[in-house]
Design a protein around this motif. Structure first.
Motif, mmCIF file in Angstrom:
data_model
loop_
_atom_site.group_PDB
_atom_site.id
_atom_site.type_symbol
_atom_site.label_atom_id
_atom_site.label_comp_id
_atom_site.label_asym_id
_atom_site.label_seq_id
_atom_site.Cartn_x
_atom_site.Cartn_y
_atom_site.Cartn_z
ATOM 1 N N VAL A 125 -11.962 -0.652 -28.123
ATOM 2 C CA VAL A 125 -10.865 -0.364 -28.644
ATOM 3 C C VAL A 125 -11.114 0.124 -30.050
ATOM 4 O O VAL A 125 -11.886 -0.440 -30.980
ATOM 5 C CB VAL A 125 -9.893 -1.834 -28.715
ATOM 6 N N VAL A 126 -10.589 1.445 -30.481
ATOM 7 C CA VAL A 126 -10.659 1.867 -31.720
ATOM 8 C C VAL A 126 -9.259 3.005 -31.401
ATOM 9 O O VAL A 126 -9.303 3.719 -30.740
ATOM 10 C CB VAL A 126 -12.010 2.775 -31.935
ATOM 11 N N ALA A 127 -8.811 3.000 -32.705
ATOM 12 C CA ALA A 127 -7.648 4.056 -32.768
ATOM 13 C C ALA A 127 -8.291 5.256 -33.720
ATOM 14 O O ALA A 127 -8.358 5.295 -34.812
ATOM 15 C CB ALA A 127 -6.368 3.484 -33.937
ATOM 16 N N SER A 128 -8.483 6.201 -32.708
ATOM 17 C CA SER A 128 -9.225 7.418 -33.469
ATOM 18 C C SER A 128 -8.514 8.626 -32.920
ATOM 19 O O SER A 128 -8.281 8.611 -31.572
ATOM 20 C CB SER A 128 -10.598 7.403 -33.184
ATOM 21 N N GLN A 129 -8.828 9.982 -33.320
ATOM 22 C CA GLN A 129 -8.521 11.201 -32.770
ATOM 23 C C GLN A 129 -9.383 12.311 -33.223
ATOM 24 O O GLN A 129 -9.627 12.203 -34.429
ATOM 25 C CB GLN A 129 -7.110 11.366 -33.516
ATOM 26 N N LEU A 130 -9.682 13.078 -32.266
ATOM 27 C CA LEU A 130 -10.602 14.231 -32.311
ATOM 28 C C LEU A 130 -9.837 15.303 -33.242
ATOM 29 O O LEU A 130 -8.792 15.760 -32.853
ATOM 30 C CB LEU A 130 -11.184 14.859 -31.196
ATOM 31 N N ARG A 131 -10.400 15.801 -34.250
ATOM 32 C CA ARG A 131 -9.793 17.186 -35.127
ATOM 33 C C ARG A 131 -10.216 18.032 -34.231
ATOM 34 O O ARG A 131 -11.188 18.387 -33.656
ATOM 35 C CB ARG A 131 -10.253 17.094 -36.490
ATOM 36 N N PRO A 132 -9.557 19.283 -34.423
ATOM 37 C CA PRO A 132 -9.877 20.819 -33.868
ATOM 38 C C PRO A 132 -11.415 21.137 -34.485
ATOM 39 O O PRO A 132 -12.027 21.841 -33.644
ATOM 40 C CB PRO A 132 -8.834 21.771 -34.430
ATOM 41 N N ASP A 133 -11.718 20.642 -35.486
ATOM 42 C CA ASP A 133 -12.943 21.044 -35.907
ATOM 43 C C ASP A 133 -14.072 20.156 -35.635
ATOM 44 O O ASP A 133 -15.187 20.448 -35.882
ATOM 45 C CB ASP A 133 -13.041 21.183 -37.355
ATOM 46 N N GLY A 134 -13.808 19.117 -34.679
ATOM 47 C CA GLY A 134 -14.920 18.503 -34.123
ATOM 48 C C GLY A 134 -15.126 17.204 -34.881
ATOM 49 O O GLY A 134 -15.884 16.158 -34.404
ATOM 50 N N SER A 135 -14.536 16.745 -35.822
ATOM 51 C CA SER A 135 -14.508 15.888 -36.675
ATOM 52 C C SER A 135 -13.493 14.623 -36.238
ATOM 53 O O SER A 135 -12.776 14.835 -35.097
ATOM 54 C CB SER A 135 -14.499 15.740 -38.230
ATOM 55 N N ILE A 136 -13.782 13.204 -36.426
ATOM 56 C CA ILE A 136 -12.889 12.238 -35.950
ATOM 57 C C ILE A 136 -12.180 11.765 -37.037
ATOM 58 O O ILE A 136 -12.987 11.165 -38.158
ATOM 59 C CB ILE A 136 -13.975 11.148 -35.328
ATOM 60 N N ASP A 137 -10.942 11.289 -36.713
ATOM 61 C CA ASP A 137 -10.070 10.565 -37.799
ATOM 62 C C ASP A 137 -9.999 9.212 -37.335
ATOM 63 O O ASP A 137 -9.793 9.071 -36.121
ATOM 64 C CB ASP A 137 -8.594 11.249 -37.626
ATOM 65 N N LEU A 138 -10.157 8.239 -37.924
ATOM 66 C CA LEU A 138 -9.821 6.796 -37.622
ATOM 67 C C LEU A 138 -8.552 6.473 -38.222
ATOM 68 O O LEU A 138 -8.055 6.703 -39.414
ATOM 69 C CB LEU A 138 -10.640 5.847 -38.415
ATOM 70 N N LEU A 139 -7.671 5.961 -37.239
ATOM 71 C CA LEU A 139 -6.199 5.639 -37.392
ATOM 72 C C LEU A 139 -5.716 4.439 -37.807
ATOM 73 O O LEU A 139 -4.721 4.168 -37.771
ATOM 74 C CB LEU A 139 -5.308 6.393 -36.403
ATOM 75 N N GLY A 140 -6.795 3.309 -37.465
ATOM 76 C CA GLY A 140 -6.200 2.066 -37.447
ATOM 77 C C GLY A 140 -7.459 1.214 -37.700
ATOM 78 O O GLY A 140 -8.432 1.577 -37.583
ATOM 79 N N PRO A 141 -7.173 -0.047 -37.895
ATOM 80 C CA PRO A 141 -8.461 -0.991 -38.190
ATOM 81 C C PRO A 141 -9.249 -1.697 -36.841
ATOM 82 O O PRO A 141 -10.494 -2.359 -37.151
ATOM 83 C CB PRO A 141 -7.712 -2.274 -38.765
ATOM 84 N N ASP A 142 -8.734 -1.415 -35.789
ATOM 85 C CA ASP A 142 -9.372 -2.093 -34.612
ATOM 86 C C ASP A 142 -10.653 -1.212 -34.262
ATOM 87 O O ASP A 142 -10.568 -0.122 -33.814
ATOM 88 C CB ASP A 142 -8.569 -2.360 -33.370
ATOM 89 N N ARG A 143 -11.806 -1.845 -34.190
ATOM 90 C CA ARG A 143 -12.873 -1.451 -33.875
ATOM 91 C C ARG A 143 -14.096 -2.306 -33.059
ATOM 92 O O ARG A 143 -14.831 -3.133 -33.811
ATOM 93 C CB ARG A 143 -13.697 -0.984 -35.028
#
Length: 308
Positions: A125-143
């Motif tokens: 469980v992790v709220a994350s999203q891949l950017r077009p440049d290949g980096s990762i955005d964390l969108l929430g606290p659950d990890r």
């Protein structure tokens, strides 16, 4: 354990980076273009105002069989699973343990057909999203991550996996009932995905309508009924937690499936929604809202440009 992370996307990239930072022996299995990108730029994770860039070792399919791997963590989405199984077969040898961190339950059958008893159960469980440049955005606290033997109980190999994954900057649980844990996640994920993709809105916007909360509760009830009919003891706290999150006033929450849909990307609908509907059909459980969500997602996928 010498660990291979299959995929360096929003899930694999995040957990693999933390494992590397904690000193674990981790290599990412990626396509050549992604390997070149990571060699040039590293693997960046954006957590609010903080960005961490990690130099991450990679391996491509042509060299995968040159190394002996103790642990293979599979983090691809459902659409890429069959190709991933073909690619990683040379990496799974005697003594290798395969830990999938995919949604739903359908992937277990496909992985066990390929790797038999090497396969564990897992939940990430992790709220994350891949950017077009290949980096990762964390969108929430659950990890957090849970893992365990599919048959339950403890074993020497799951203890070795636990020692490798714990203490690396995210919460871990070595579970004695990982199948139920996987269903717990599936109930919430399917409820959230069905609700937000069917109604095309955030939880807060849905809840603000006259009948929005009743629809949310009905979707949760449908998911829980399929689990119960499948022989799973549905934990009350799982249902209570789903109800609290999916009728929260003003909440900006949406499922990742909805975010992919809104962005015009392919969606992981088969393992999250369609497979639950198929199970309901086999078990004689009525799930009209889940069925409607599945049809909606099927129509979206059929209309979407293949190259989008």
């Amino acid at each position: 354990m010498r660990t291979l992370v299959v995929g360096a996307g929003a899930v694999g990239g995040f957990f693999g980076t933390l494992l590397l930072e904690a000193g674990r022996d981790v290599t990412f299995f990626v396509r050549p273009a992604r390997a070149a990108q990571m060699a040039a730029d590293g693997l960046a994770v954006h957590d609010g105002p903080t960005t961490t860039v990690t130099r991450a070792p990679t391996v491509t399919a042509d060299r995968l069989g040159e190394t002996s791997w103790d642990l293979v963590i599979v983090t691809v989405k459902e659409q890429a699973l069959d190709a991933a199984i073909t690619d990683i077969t040379p990496a799974v040898t005697a003594g290798t343990v395969v830990l999938p961190l995919l949604n739903g339950m359908r992937h277990l059958e496909r992985l066990r057909d390929a790797f038999v008893d090497a396969v564990l159960g897992g939940v990430a469980v992790v709220a994350s999203q891949l950017r077009p440049d290949g980096s990762i955005d964390l969108l929430g606290p659950d990890r957090f991550m849970r893992y365990g033997e599919l048959a339950g109980g403890r074993s020497a190999r799951i203890d070795a996996v636990d020692a490798t994954l714990s203490g690396a900057g995210f919460d871990t649980v070595c579970s004695s009932d990982i199948v139920t844990d996987m269903w717990d996640k599936w109930i919430f994920l399917a409820s959230a995905a069905a609700l937000t993709t069917l109604l095309q809105a955030t939880v807060g916007d849905i809840t603000a309508t006259e009948h929005g909360p009743s629809v949310a509760h009905a979707v949760i009830d449908e998911c829980a009924s399929v689990a119960a009919a499948s022989g799973i003891t549905v934990r009350p706290q799982v249902i209570d937690g789903a109800r609290a999150r999916l009728v929260a006033h003003g909440s900006p929450f949406t499922a990742s499936l909805y975010r992919d849909m809104a962005a015009g990307r392919d969606v992981e609908s088969d393992s999250v929604i369609a497979d639950l509907v198929r199970r309901a059909d086999r078990l004689g459980v009525s799930v009209p809202l889940l069925t409607a969500a599945s049809v909606n997602l099927s129509l979206y996928r059929s209309r979407r440009r293949p190259d989008a």
